[in-house]
Design a protein around this motif. Structure first.
Motif, mmCIF file in Angstrom:
data_model
loop_
_atom_site.group_PDB
_atom_site.id
_atom_site.type_symbol
_atom_site.label_atom_id
_atom_site.label_comp_id
_atom_site.label_asym_id
_atom_site.label_seq_id
_atom_site.Cartn_x
_atom_site.Cartn_y
_atom_site.Cartn_z
ATOM 1 N N ASP A 1 32.116 -10.203 -25.963
ATOM 2 C CA ASP A 1 31.553 -10.870 -24.788
ATOM 3 C C ASP A 1 30.187 -11.500 -25.037
ATOM 4 O O ASP A 1 29.445 -11.782 -24.104
ATOM 5 N N ARG A 2 29.850 -11.741 -26.307
ATOM 6 C CA ARG A 2 28.603 -12.416 -26.627
ATOM 7 C C ARG A 2 28.875 -13.657 -27.461
ATOM 8 O O ARG A 2 29.772 -13.671 -28.302
ATOM 9 N N THR B 1 25.986 -17.717 -32.984
ATOM 10 C CA THR B 1 25.465 -18.924 -33.622
ATOM 11 C C THR B 1 26.322 -19.216 -34.855
ATOM 12 O O THR B 1 27.093 -18.367 -35.309
ATOM 13 N N ALA B 2 26.133 -20.403 -35.433
ATOM 14 C CA ALA B 2 26.869 -20.761 -36.643
ATOM 15 C C ALA B 2 26.487 -19.861 -37.816
ATOM 16 O O ALA B 2 27.236 -19.736 -38.789
ATOM 17 N N GLY B 3 25.340 -19.199 -37.716
ATOM 18 C CA GLY B 3 24.893 -18.305 -38.773
ATOM 19 C C GLY B 3 25.406 -16.887 -38.638
ATOM 20 O O GLY B 3 25.055 -16.022 -39.446
ATOM 21 N N GLY B 4 26.213 -16.638 -37.609
ATOM 22 C CA GLY B 4 26.794 -15.316 -37.440
ATOM 23 C C GLY B 4 25.947 -14.328 -36.664
ATOM 24 O O GLY B 4 26.271 -13.143 -36.594
ATOM 25 N N THR B 5 24.848 -14.804 -36.073
ATOM 26 C CA THR B 5 24.017 -13.937 -35.240
ATOM 27 C C THR B 5 24.323 -14.191 -33.767
ATOM 28 O O THR B 5 24.973 -15.179 -33.414
ATOM 29 N N LEU B 6 23.841 -13.304 -32.907
ATOM 30 C CA LEU B 6 24.088 -13.444 -31.479
ATOM 31 C C LEU B 6 23.135 -14.473 -30.870
ATOM 32 O O LEU B 6 21.955 -14.523 -31.216
ATOM 33 N N VAL B 7 23.655 -15.285 -29.967
ATOM 34 C CA VAL B 7 22.810 -16.229 -29.230
ATOM 35 C C VAL B 7 21.879 -15.413 -28.335
ATOM 36 O O VAL B 7 22.335 -14.520 -27.614
ATOM 37 N N PRO B 8 20.570 -15.652 -28.383
ATOM 38 C CA PRO B 8 19.638 -14.881 -27.552
ATOM 39 C C PRO B 8 20.004 -14.943 -26.071
ATOM 40 O O PRO B 8 20.437 -15.979 -25.572
ATOM 41 N N ARG B 9 19.830 -13.821 -25.390
ATOM 42 C CA ARG B 9 20.224 -13.737 -23.980
ATOM 43 C C ARG B 9 19.446 -14.706 -23.087
ATOM 44 O O ARG B 9 19.914 -15.038 -22.005
ATOM 45 N N GLU C 1 19.087 -17.733 -23.586
ATOM 46 C CA GLU C 1 19.698 -19.046 -23.653
ATOM 47 C C GLU C 1 20.981 -19.099 -22.825
ATOM 48 O O GLU C 1 21.716 -18.107 -22.748
ATOM 49 N N PRO C 2 21.265 -20.255 -22.206
ATOM 50 C CA PRO C 2 22.482 -20.394 -21.400
ATOM 51 C C PRO C 2 23.732 -20.144 -22.236
ATOM 52 O O PRO C 2 23.802 -20.538 -23.399
ATOM 53 N N GLY C 3 24.704 -19.474 -21.628
ATOM 54 C CA GLY C 3 25.971 -19.245 -22.305
ATOM 55 C C GLY C 3 25.959 -18.143 -23.339
ATOM 56 O O GLY C 3 26.918 -17.990 -24.109
ATOM 57 N N SER C 4 24.893 -17.342 -23.365
ATOM 58 C CA SER C 4 24.796 -16.285 -24.376
ATOM 59 C C SER C 4 25.789 -15.152 -24.124
ATOM 60 O O SER C 4 26.190 -14.456 -25.062
ATOM 61 N N VAL D 1 42.231 -9.631 -35.688
ATOM 62 C CA VAL D 1 43.345 -10.154 -36.480
ATOM 63 C C VAL D 1 42.879 -11.117 -37.566
ATOM 64 O O VAL D 1 43.309 -11.044 -38.723
ATOM 65 N N ASP D 2 41.982 -12.025 -37.195
ATOM 66 C CA ASP D 2 41.554 -13.075 -38.132
ATOM 67 C C ASP D 2 40.191 -12.822 -38.766
ATOM 68 O O ASP D 2 39.821 -13.489 -39.734
ATOM 69 N N GLY D 3 39.404 -11.902 -38.181
ATOM 70 C CA GLY D 3 38.065 -11.661 -38.701
ATOM 71 C C GLY D 3 37.143 -12.840 -38.504
ATOM 72 O O GLY D 3 36.272 -13.102 -39.338
ATOM 73 N N SER D 4 37.334 -13.557 -37.387
ATOM 74 C CA SER D 4 36.497 -14.730 -37.149
ATOM 75 C C SER D 4 36.286 -14.949 -35.663
ATOM 76 O O SER D 4 36.964 -14.352 -34.826
ATOM 77 N N VAL D 5 35.324 -15.831 -35.339
ATOM 78 C CA VAL D 5 35.034 -16.195 -33.958
ATOM 79 C C VAL D 5 34.524 -17.633 -33.938
ATOM 80 O O VAL D 5 33.964 -18.110 -34.935
ATOM 81 N N GLU D 6 34.723 -18.303 -32.828
ATOM 82 C CA GLU D 6 34.210 -19.665 -32.691
ATOM 83 C C GLU D 6 32.764 -19.605 -32.227
ATOM 84 O O GLU D 6 32.448 -19.018 -31.197
ATOM 85 N N ALA D 7 31.871 -20.215 -33.008
ATOM 86 C CA ALA D 7 30.454 -20.253 -32.660
ATOM 87 C C ALA D 7 30.214 -21.284 -31.560
ATOM 88 O O ALA D 7 31.099 -22.064 -31.202
ATOM 89 N N VAL D 8 28.993 -21.305 -31.032
ATOM 90 C CA VAL D 8 28.668 -22.205 -29.929
ATOM 91 C C VAL D 8 28.764 -23.672 -30.324
ATOM 92 O O VAL D 8 28.945 -24.538 -29.468
#
Length: 250
Positions: free
Chosen positions: A166-167, A170-178, A180-183, A200-207
């Motif tokens: 539910d977070r 970023t493209a660098g694999g860190t969490l978008v700071p709270r 910021e909008p949409g964090s 399943v895939d070990g991946s997530v779509e970054a912002v």
């Protein structure tokens, strides 16, 4: 196989935030607030009792001393002081865990401390020093690639990488700071899709739309997210449907 964890016991006195009873019917690991960002002795005892009854592993969610800011404000705490405060929080929770017939099985930093230990060697080592001060080799939950997991490995502790359904990332694999909008991802369908993708895939779509590799052994669903218990139940059901085993790492 993946672990499901949630932040629990985030209440104080008459104020409550997390639906501990409902979430403990879904998760396999409970990150229990230890009084520095939330939680008080009565809340800690109740959550430990419920977790022990249901076979849920109990983890100490340690924080900066920031009750007013819910542990989400940046702070500069000397390393020695931080290590002592981490040990203090683990020790407090251990009393209630053992009284319930269980034990503190792992440690996870909360909020600003969690984010700080992603890149700050001194604070990461201080957290690990606090864990070692309690006399046990407890596993430490942290962000993949973080200085915290590196410090845990250096000290001979098990570092457990986790992901957040539910977070936003970023493209660098860190969490978008709270701040910021949409964090925070609040759409239940999106949270469920992301959880399955992690497992399943070990991946997530970054912002920015890119795919980020996130190899995680534990998956967090925040207890203070709106409808957290209902979303967590959907996440668990979707993972099981996808053939993913659910089990505690500790």
């Amino acid at each position: 196989m993946i672990d499901l964890n949630a932040d629990l016991g985030e209440g104080f006195g008459r104020w409550t935030l997390t639906d501990d009873d409902a979430l403990l019917s879904v998760v396999t690991s409970a990150n229990v607030a230890c009084g520095f960002h939330a939680g008080d002795p009565s809340v800690m005892r109740r959550v430990c009792d419920l977790a022990a009854e249901r076979g849920v592993r109990i983890g100490a969610q340690v924080s900066y001393r920031d009750l007013a800011g819910f542990g989400r404000r940046a702070m500069d705490v000397p390393a020695g002081e931080l290590a002592a405060e981490v040990a203090y929080q683990i020790g407090a929770l251990r009393v209630f865990a053992e009284a319930a017939g269980a034990t503190v099985a792992y440690v996870k930093p909360h909020g600003a401390l969690y984010n700080r230990t992603v890149h700050d060697d001194d604070q990461a080592r201080a957290v690990v020093a606090g864990v070692r001060l309690t006399g046990g080799a407890l596993p430490v939950l942290g962000l993949p690639g973080s200085r915290l997991l590196a410090a845990a490995a250096e000290a001979g502790l098990t570092g457990v990488p986790e992901a957040f359904a539910d977070r936003a990332y970023t493209a660098g694999g860190t969490l978008v700071p709270r701040r910021e909008p949409g964090s925070v991802v609040t759409d239940a369908d999106a949270v469920v899709r992301r959880a399955v993708a992690f497992a399943v895939d070990g991946s997530v779509e970054a912002v920015d739309g890119t795919a980020v590799t996130v190899a995680a052994r534990s998956l967090c669903v925040h207890g203070d997210t709106p409808n957290a218990a209902r979303i967590a139940a959907r996440v668990r059901a979707a993972l099981e449907t996808a053939g993913v085993g659910i089990g505690a790492f500790a």
